[in-house]
Write a protein that holds these residues in place. Structure first.
Motif, PDB file in Angstrom:
ATOM      1  N   CYS A  17       0.862  -1.276   0.033  1.00 45.47           N
ATOM      2  CA  CYS A  17       0.098   0.051   0.068  1.00 45.47           C
ATOM      3  C   CYS A  17       0.856   1.270  -0.055  1.00 45.47           C
ATOM      4  O   CYS A  17       0.533   2.170  -0.575  1.00 45.47           O
ATOM      5  N   GLY A  18       1.817   1.205   0.767  1.00 45.28           N
ATOM      6  CA  GLY A  18       2.921   2.466   0.689  1.00 45.28           C
ATOM      7  C   GLY A  18       3.487   2.588  -0.347  1.00 45.28           C
ATOM      8  O   GLY A  18       3.795   3.688  -0.898  1.00 45.28           O
ATOM      9  N   TYR A  19       4.100   1.406  -0.924  1.00 50.43           N
ATOM     10  CA  TYR A  19       4.732   1.504  -2.344  1.00 50.43           C
ATOM     11  C   TYR A  19       3.744   2.196  -3.273  1.00 50.43           C
ATOM     12  O   TYR A  19       4.436   2.966  -4.099  1.00 50.43           O
ATOM     13  N   VAL A  20       2.594   1.618  -3.569  1.00 52.53           N
ATOM     14  CA  VAL A  20       1.567   2.104  -4.589  1.00 52.53           C
ATOM     15  C   VAL A  20       1.288   3.403  -4.096  1.00 52.53           C
ATOM     16  O   VAL A  20       1.318   4.553  -5.202  1.00 52.53           O
ATOM     17  N   ARG A  24       2.708   6.122  -7.103  1.00 52.34           N
ATOM     18  CA  ARG A  24       1.826   6.701  -8.017  1.00 52.34           C
ATOM     19  C   ARG A  24       1.301   8.184  -7.590  1.00 52.34           C
ATOM     20  O   ARG A  24       0.339   8.816  -8.079  1.00 52.34           O
ATOM     21  N   LYS A  25       2.243   8.779  -6.633  1.00 53.18           N
ATOM     22  CA  LYS A  25       2.212  10.133  -6.304  1.00 53.18           C
ATOM     23  C   LYS A  25       0.648  10.288  -5.520  1.00 53.18           C
ATOM     24  O   LYS A  25       0.124  11.545  -5.652  1.00 53.18           O
ATOM     25  N   MET A  26       0.124   9.251  -4.831  1.00 50.08           N
ATOM     26  CA  MET A  26      -1.097   9.681  -4.106  1.00 50.08           C
ATOM     27  C   MET A  26      -0.807  10.429  -2.951  1.00 50.08           C
ATOM     28  O   MET A  26      -1.802  11.153  -2.355  1.00 50.08           O
ATOM     29  N   LEU A  27       0.418  10.537  -2.610  1.00 49.31           N
ATOM     30  CA  LEU A  27       0.934  11.268  -1.527  1.00 49.31           C
ATOM     31  C   LEU A  27       1.953  12.276  -2.013  1.00 49.31           C
ATOM     32  O   LEU A  27       2.774  11.801  -2.493  1.00 49.31           O
ATOM     33  N   ASP A  29       5.387  14.368  -1.586  1.00 49.07           N
ATOM     34  CA  ASP A  29       6.718  13.985  -0.946  1.00 49.07           C
ATOM     35  C   ASP A  29       6.864  14.326   0.419  1.00 49.07           C
ATOM     36  O   ASP A  29       7.469  13.561   1.422  1.00 49.07           O
ATOM     37  N   LYS A  30       6.538  15.575   0.997  1.00 47.72           N
ATOM     38  CA  LYS A  30       6.559  15.855   2.233  1.00 47.72           C
ATOM     39  C   LYS A  30       5.562  15.129   3.094  1.00 47.72           C
ATOM     40  O   LYS A  30       6.046  14.748   4.142  1.00 47.72           O
ATOM     41  N   ALA A  31       4.747  14.692   2.601  1.00 45.71           N
ATOM     42  CA  ALA A  31       3.896  13.452   3.417  1.00 45.71           C
ATOM     43  C   ALA A  31       4.408  12.339   3.584  1.00 45.71           C
ATOM     44  O   ALA A  31       4.554  11.736   4.918  1.00 45.71           O
ATOM     45  N   VAL A  32       5.232  11.840   2.744  1.00 45.44           N
ATOM     46  CA  VAL A  32       5.936  10.614   2.812  1.00 45.44           C
ATOM     47  C   VAL A  32       7.084  10.697   3.945  1.00 45.44           C
ATOM     48  O   VAL A  32       7.308  10.050   4.751  1.00 45.44           O
ATOM     49  N   GLU A  33       7.643  11.992   3.799  1.00 44.26           N
ATOM     50  CA  GLU A  33       8.508  12.279   4.794  1.00 44.26           C
ATOM     51  C   GLU A  33       8.035  12.481   6.401  1.00 44.26           C
ATOM     52  O   GLU A  33       8.686  12.116   7.208  1.00 44.26           O
ATOM     53  N   ALA A 219       9.034   4.517   1.283  1.00 39.14           N
ATOM     54  CA  ALA A 219      10.350   4.819   1.036  1.00 39.14           C
ATOM     55  C   ALA A 219      10.855   4.115  -0.219  1.00 39.14           C
ATOM     56  O   ALA A 219      11.709   4.476  -0.999  1.00 39.14           O
ATOM     57  N   LEU A 220      10.370   3.020  -0.624  1.00 41.06           N
ATOM     58  CA  LEU A 220      10.656   2.268  -2.021  1.00 41.06           C
ATOM     59  C   LEU A 220       9.904   2.601  -3.048  1.00 41.06           C
ATOM     60  O   LEU A 220      10.039   2.258  -4.055  1.00 41.06           O
ATOM     61  N   GLY A 221       8.781   3.600  -2.849  1.00 41.10           N
ATOM     62  CA  GLY A 221       7.900   3.652  -3.951  1.00 41.10           C
ATOM     63  C   GLY A 221       8.484   4.417  -5.359  1.00 41.10           C
ATOM     64  O   GLY A 221       8.045   3.792  -6.314  1.00 41.10           O
ATOM     65  N   GLY A 222       9.510   5.261  -5.160  1.00 42.92           N
ATOM     66  CA  GLY A 222      10.363   5.638  -6.199  1.00 42.92           C
ATOM     67  C   GLY A 222      11.177   4.979  -6.674  1.00 42.92           C
ATOM     68  O   GLY A 222      12.092   5.037  -7.746  1.00 42.92           O
ATOM     69  N   ALA A 223      11.734   3.559  -6.135  1.00 43.28           N
ATOM     70  CA  ALA A 223      12.797   2.880  -6.427  1.00 43.28           C
ATOM     71  C   ALA A 223      12.334   2.094  -7.577  1.00 43.28           C
ATOM     72  O   ALA A 223      11.369   1.325  -7.641  1.00 43.28           O
ATOM     73  N   ARG A 224      13.387   1.918  -8.512  1.00 46.76           N
ATOM     74  CA  ARG A 224      13.223   0.709  -9.656  1.00 46.76           C
ATOM     75  C   ARG A 224      13.872  -0.540  -9.206  1.00 46.76           C
ATOM     76  O   ARG A 224      14.919  -0.559  -8.855  1.00 46.76           O
ATOM     77  N   LEU A 225      13.221  -1.596  -9.413  1.00 50.71           N
ATOM     78  CA  LEU A 225      13.632  -2.699  -9.032  1.00 50.71           C
ATOM     79  C   LEU A 225      14.954  -3.152 -10.071  1.00 50.71           C
ATOM     80  O   LEU A 225      14.391  -3.273 -11.481  1.00 50.71           O
TER      81      LEU A 225
END
Length: 315
Positions: A17-20, A24-27, A29-33, A219-225
């Motif tokens: 859920c956090g990853y998505v 998908r920018k549902m949050l 960047d400041k909210a994630v921080e 934290a991993l939402g923007g990371a590419r595998l």
């Protein structure tokens, strides 16, 4: 196995859920921080404080487990460090700081965020072992890594102050370290928490599990595998070699209570913690492989952790 998946899948679903949400920018960047800051500075410290403070010191310190876990961790740490220095992990030969960062990634699992939430679902009576593991990780593995990185950077600066000063200055400001220290003081003193403090830390600590899991995914939402030879080597060392070494040390050599040993092996199967990336970045160490291995390990751990729980008989 179905009973195991009923425990692990909801846990990793929160990570997803956090990853998505972040991917998908549902949050913003400041909210994630903000979520990460809340979990790191408030919720997790409250949970760790309660786990330690509400138990007598004798229930927290298991010397067979402590020695067995530390010896296995240091053995794997030394092996990875040597292979990294020799360029046998798939990348070029690493300097001392880079090798320490890679070794830290392999032996410093995500016990604080993922481990506490996961083990709480498996068995609440295992939380003291998880708290002890976190203490051992910080006191032995994290401190050792920061000292090695400070020594390397000191040599590059042709001198410099003692490496212990910045290491302990950094640790003394960590909310997790401070909360565990406070908990140990209460536990050692045999004091009972006032009702107001007890209720406050219970309410705040209750948010640690879901908040930490969501924060991991965010934290991993923007990371590419990505997977290359070096990434696969780090994943194999973290998800296979390290738990096997801990299992051999605990079950065959030092033999603490079998349930305690099983929880220790489960902690060792967890993917690398983001702390490795943060510490490496602070010391100017290349972080590409660590970042990719953290993201890939977290994705793969839904299978490896479930398998470990099944093999260890932790239902």
């Amino acid at each position: 196995m179905l009973a195991v998946l009923e425990v692990t899948l909801p846990v990793f679903a929160l990570v997803f859920c956090g990853y998505v949400a972040a991917g998908r920018k549902m949050l913003p960047d400041k909210a994630v921080e903000g979520i990460n800051a809340f979990v790191f500075r408030f919720a997790l410290p409250a949970m760790l404080f309660r786990v330690i403070a509400l138990r007598p010191i004798g229930e927290l310190i298991d010397w067979r487990y402590t020695i067995g876990y530390v010896i296995a961790a240091l053995a794997v740490y030394a092996l990875v460090y040597r292979l990294a220095r020799q360029g046998k992990l798939g990348g070029p030969p690493a300097d001392g700081a880079h090798a320490a960062a890679l070794s830290l990634h392999v032996t410093h699992g995500n016990v604080g965020y993922l481990g506490l939430a996961l083990v709480a679902e498996v068995s609440a009576k295992a939380l003291p072992t998880v708290a002890l593991t976190i203490i051992l990780d910080i006191v032995v593995i994290v401190v050792l890594s920061m000292v090695l990185m400070e020594l390397q950077r000191g040599r590059e600066r042709a001198g410099g102050s003692s490496p212990w000063v910045p290491v302990f200055a950094s640790l003394s400001r960590s909310p997790l370290v401070l909360s565990m220290a406070a908990g140990l003081v209460v536990s050692f003193g045999g004091w009972q928490l006032p009702t107001v403090v007890d209720n406050f830390t219970r309410l705040l600590g209750g948010a640690a599990g879901p908040g930490a899991l969501f924060a991991i995914g965010a934290a991993l939402g923007g990371a590419r595998l990505r997977f290359d030879r070096e990434i696969w080597a780090l994943l194999a060392a973290k998800l296979v070699l390290y738990p096997v070494a801990v299992a051999l040390s605990l079950f065959l050599v030092f033999r603490p209570d079998p349930f305690v040993a099983a929880i220790g092996v489960l902690c060792a199967t967890l993917p690398g913690a983001s702390n490795s990336f943060i510490i490496a970045q602070r010391y100017g160490v290349p972080t590409g492989a660590i970042s990719a291995a953290t993201a890939g390990g977290t994705a793969l751990s839904v299978f490896t952790v479930s398998l470990a729980i099944w093999l260890l008989g932790l239902r």
